[in-house]
Design a protein around this motif. Structure first.
Motif, PDB file in Angstrom:
ATOM      1  N   ASN A  91       0.803  -1.225   0.000  1.00  0.00           N
ATOM      2  CA  ASN A  91       0.000   0.000   0.000  1.00  0.00           C
ATOM      3  C   ASN A  91       0.836   1.274   0.000  1.00  0.00           C
ATOM      4  O   ASN A  91       0.286   2.364  -0.194  1.00  0.00           O
ATOM      5  CB  ASN A  91      -0.937   0.015   1.214  1.00  0.00           C
ATOM      6  CG  ASN A  91      -2.032  -1.024   1.104  1.00  0.00           C
ATOM      7  OD1 ASN A  91      -2.879  -0.957   0.236  1.00  0.00           O
ATOM      8  ND2 ASN A  91      -1.995  -2.009   1.989  1.00  0.00           N
ATOM      9  N   TYR A  92       2.132   1.158   0.212  1.00  0.00           N
ATOM     10  CA  TYR A  92       2.946   2.369   0.265  1.00  0.00           C
ATOM     11  C   TYR A  92       2.953   3.119  -1.064  1.00  0.00           C
ATOM     12  O   TYR A  92       3.020   4.342  -1.082  1.00  0.00           O
ATOM     13  CB  TYR A  92       4.380   2.025   0.679  1.00  0.00           C
ATOM     14  CG  TYR A  92       4.516   1.589   2.128  1.00  0.00           C
ATOM     15  CD1 TYR A  92       3.803   2.224   3.136  1.00  0.00           C
ATOM     16  CD2 TYR A  92       5.354   0.539   2.482  1.00  0.00           C
ATOM     17  CE1 TYR A  92       3.925   1.827   4.456  1.00  0.00           C
ATOM     18  CE2 TYR A  92       5.492   0.136   3.799  1.00  0.00           C
ATOM     19  CZ  TYR A  92       4.769   0.777   4.784  1.00  0.00           C
ATOM     20  OH  TYR A  92       4.886   0.378   6.098  1.00  0.00           O
ATOM     21  N   LEU A  93       2.907   2.399  -2.176  1.00  0.00           N
ATOM     22  CA  LEU A  93       2.852   3.053  -3.480  1.00  0.00           C
ATOM     23  C   LEU A  93       1.569   2.666  -4.209  1.00  0.00           C
ATOM     24  O   LEU A  93       1.016   1.583  -3.993  1.00  0.00           O
ATOM     25  CB  LEU A  93       4.060   2.665  -4.341  1.00  0.00           C
ATOM     26  CG  LEU A  93       5.429   3.158  -3.863  1.00  0.00           C
ATOM     27  CD1 LEU A  93       6.505   2.761  -4.863  1.00  0.00           C
ATOM     28  CD2 LEU A  93       5.446   4.664  -3.627  1.00  0.00           C
ATOM     29  N   SER A  94       1.115   3.543  -5.073  1.00  0.00           N
ATOM     30  CA  SER A  94      -0.099   3.296  -5.848  1.00  0.00           C
ATOM     31  C   SER A  94       0.166   2.282  -6.949  1.00  0.00           C
ATOM     32  O   SER A  94       1.311   2.078  -7.383  1.00  0.00           O
ATOM     33  CB  SER A  94      -0.593   4.598  -6.485  1.00  0.00           C
ATOM     34  OG  SER A  94      -1.081   5.497  -5.526  1.00  0.00           O
ATOM     35  N   ALA A  95      -0.908   1.690  -7.421  1.00  0.00           N
ATOM     36  CA  ALA A  95      -0.838   0.807  -8.585  1.00  0.00           C
ATOM     37  C   ALA A  95      -0.993   1.629  -9.859  1.00  0.00           C
ATOM     38  O   ALA A  95      -1.738   2.600  -9.897  1.00  0.00           O
ATOM     39  CB  ALA A  95      -1.944  -0.235  -8.514  1.00  0.00           C
TER      40      ALA A  95
END
Length: 618
Positions: A595-599
């Motif tokens: 969840n730390y970075l977006s998809a």
């Protein structure tokens, strides 16, 4: 940027014909867009007046954190802080409630509808295609590549505006970098006959790309450190050398933090194996780069002047609280390094920003309330009997600017932010404006409600404003420098300007008269203090979320959050309080570092031009 907005309106149709950005997409669709047959590049860059509009249009896409009626931003009627410990969103028409809290976020959520518009199914915190970054980048490069042919523009203006174009590209990339890590690097205006959109670059390549843009711009002799006096009113919002040098500090700080700068990746996968989401190692030199950039900024600020924190003597009311308000809200201050605007005025209380606040999009948590210290800078604690009797009294002035406080003034009347006590309805009745406009719905759901950005939202000075988004303020540079020095183990070492890390934090605290810090604390404690100071200073300015992910703070993301019920005796006026749990978020049950970075949008991945998905979202 009042004049710039006027020019955009005059030239928007012309620019759309020029760049075909009304349907801008990445991959195949973008490459298939033909140039217009009606208006050519030669036509646009035949006069200075028309050429400038290309760059002004790029300005119009700068990151903007408020909910607005015509631009989908900040998860529509929500905000990124609703994913942190500072805020619990309660507005149904928001990304928090529709996607994140129930755990429905996937790469498919990021896909556009067939029409290319946004629906309730994909109102995420940042949309790779629809946020306008790529359109802004393309307009900036179009200007940069063609402005030299303009016959009636001076060489000095061309040089200055080319530097501005590079800064704008850097701002777009810096913002996306915080959401995605390594990115496709576009260093020119892509043509319709180009065969491939660039593949995704590594974190190192992306950082180097952004920093070079900023360094090149800052080195331009025609780019002013601050807007000349004659431009302050009509051209406010144009980027400067200070904008470039300040943004460099933000980018390097994010890159030096453990999310990317560590001994192992935050999550395994192809993107991690290819160093698209981390450096591949941990090096103190990255923290040193932050310190060097910040020191260079402050040395230039000392020699060139102008920039400084807004102080109480600068305000009409002459208070530290007013100074803090002007710092984040007022246009044209000595503190704003980058500000963005939308061509939308808050015509009345029905504007989308007002409704977002009013309907519960901004719901402060008890954790947010508790972060703010006492007015003398000492810790606030519910275990302190005197403080617990009236936790609204004698607190950090920033608290009163962030959250509506019972007894505080609203348009000449005291706020009554207390609710009926079901255990004693006779002695503890509901306040006159609890849960009633102008107090928003979040007061019912969290017991607290937001003040910041919408403090006069039924008219008055709020009416008819084009509100700036404070994308980067000077206060952030002070705190970032202090953090870098601390991570290097030099928190108490004086720099060339005769200040140490504690002194730089004190500059921010002293603005609201909190007093100097006790320097007898260790590295970890000072780190936590800096992060908390950043939280108090920048609530709802999209700083806390990125602080938590860059430090990989699973402990904070995972903890349950609380609201605060406030009761007030009708006779004695004594308070009673009740803490309660807020609804559980999906990641509080089982947190995943993915969840730390977006998809990236899955349909963009499937185009096959080298956009590797972020780990965990494959």
């Amino acid at each position: 940027m009042k004049r710039i907005k006027i020019y955009i309106l005059l030239g928007v149709g012309l620019l759309l014909a020029l760049s075909s950005c009304e349907d801008f997409a990445l991959g195949d669709k973008f490459l298939q867009k033909p140039p217009s047959n009606d208006i050519t590049i030669d036509t646009i860059f035949s006069t200075a007046e028309m050429a400038r509009r290309v760059l002004w249009n790029s300005y119009d896409y700068l990151p903007y954190g408020y909910s607005t009626d015509k631009f989908f931003t900040a998860m529509k009627k929500g905000n990124i802080e609703g994913l942190t410990d500072l805020n619990q969103g309660y507005c149904n028409d928001s990304g928090e409630l529709q996607i994140y809290y129930p755990g429905k976020y996937t790469a498919d959520v990021e896909n556009s509808n067939q029409s290319g518009t946004i629906s309730m199914n994909n109102i995420s915190k940042f949309r790779f295609k629809e946020f306008g970054s790529w359109s802004g980048i393309r307009h900036a490069w179009l200007f940069y590549e063609n402005v030299d042919r303009v016959p009636d523009m001076s060489a000095e203006e061309k040089s200055r505006m080319k530097a501005e174009a590079k800064i704008l590209v850097a701002i777009f990339y810096a913002n996306m970098f915080r959401h995605y890590g390594g990115l496709p690097l576009v260093d020119h205006s892509l043509r319709a006959d180009e065969l491939n959109f660039p593949a995704r670059a590594t974190v190192q390549e992306t950082v180097d790309f952004i920093v070079k843009l900023l360094d090149d711009a800052a080195a331009c002799p025609d780019l002013p450190w601050v807007l000349p006096e004659g431009e302050q009113d009509n051209w406010y919002g144009r980027v400067t050398k200070a904008s470039a040098m300040g943004l460099k500090v933000r980018v390097l700080l994010f890159a030096a933090s453990p999310l990317f700068n560590d001994t192992k990746p935050y999550y395994p996968g192809e993107a991690s194996d290819k160093y698209l989401t981390w450096y591949g190692d941990r090096q103190d030199s990255r923290w040193q780069a932050v310190a060097d950039a910040a020191l260079a900024f402050f040395k230039t600020m000392k020699s060139q002047g102008y920039y400084r924190l807004v102080e109480k003597g600068d305000t009409q009311k002459g208070t530290s609280r007013a100074a803090f308000r002007d710092a984040y809200y007022k246009r044209g201050t000595t503190e704003t390094l980058i500000a963005s605007f939308r061509n939308i005025r808050t015509a009345n209380q029905n504007s989308l920003l007002v409704q977002s606040i009013r309907w519960g999009g901004f719901g402060p948590t008890k954790e947010c309330f508790d972060m703010f210290p006492m007015a003398d800078g000492t810790e606030f604690s519910w275990d302190n009997e005197e403080q617990a009797k009236n936790p609204f009294a004698n607190r950090d002035p920033r608290l009163y600017e962030t959250i509506y406080i019972d007894g505080d003034d609203f348009k000449g009347k005291p706020i009554q932010l207390f609710q009926e006590n079901p255990a004693d309805k006779v002695n503890y009745p509901k306040g006159a404006n609890f849960g009633v406009y102008p107090i928003d719905a979040s007061s019912i759901n969290t017991g607290l409600t937001s003040f910041k950005f919408g403090f006069d939202r039924d008219g008055g000075e709020f009416k008819g404003r084009v509100i700036q988004w404070p994308h980067l303020r000077l206060a952030e540079i002070y705190l970032s420098y202090a953090e870098a020095l601390n991570e290097l183990g030099r928190a108490k070492v004086k720099d060339e300007l005769g200040m140490d890390a504690f002194d730089y934090v004190d500059v921010v605290r002293n603005r609201v008269e909190l007093g100097d810090l006790d320097k007898n604390m260790g590295k970890e404690d000072f780190r936590e203090l800096i992060l908390r100071e950043r939280a108090c200073e920048f609530v709802w300015e999209e700083v806390r979320f990125f602080d938590l992910i860059r430090w990989k703070r699973e402990d904070i993301f995972s903890k349950r959050l609380h609201g605060l019920k406030v009761f007030k005796h009708k006779t004695t006026k004594e308070y009673a309080f009740s803490e309660f749990l807020l609804p559980e978020r999906a990641w509080q049950k089982e947190f995943s570092p993915k969840n730390y970075l977006s998809a990236f949008p899955s349909d963009e991945i499937n185009k096959g031009y080298g956009l590797v998905q972020n780990p965990g979202w494959e």
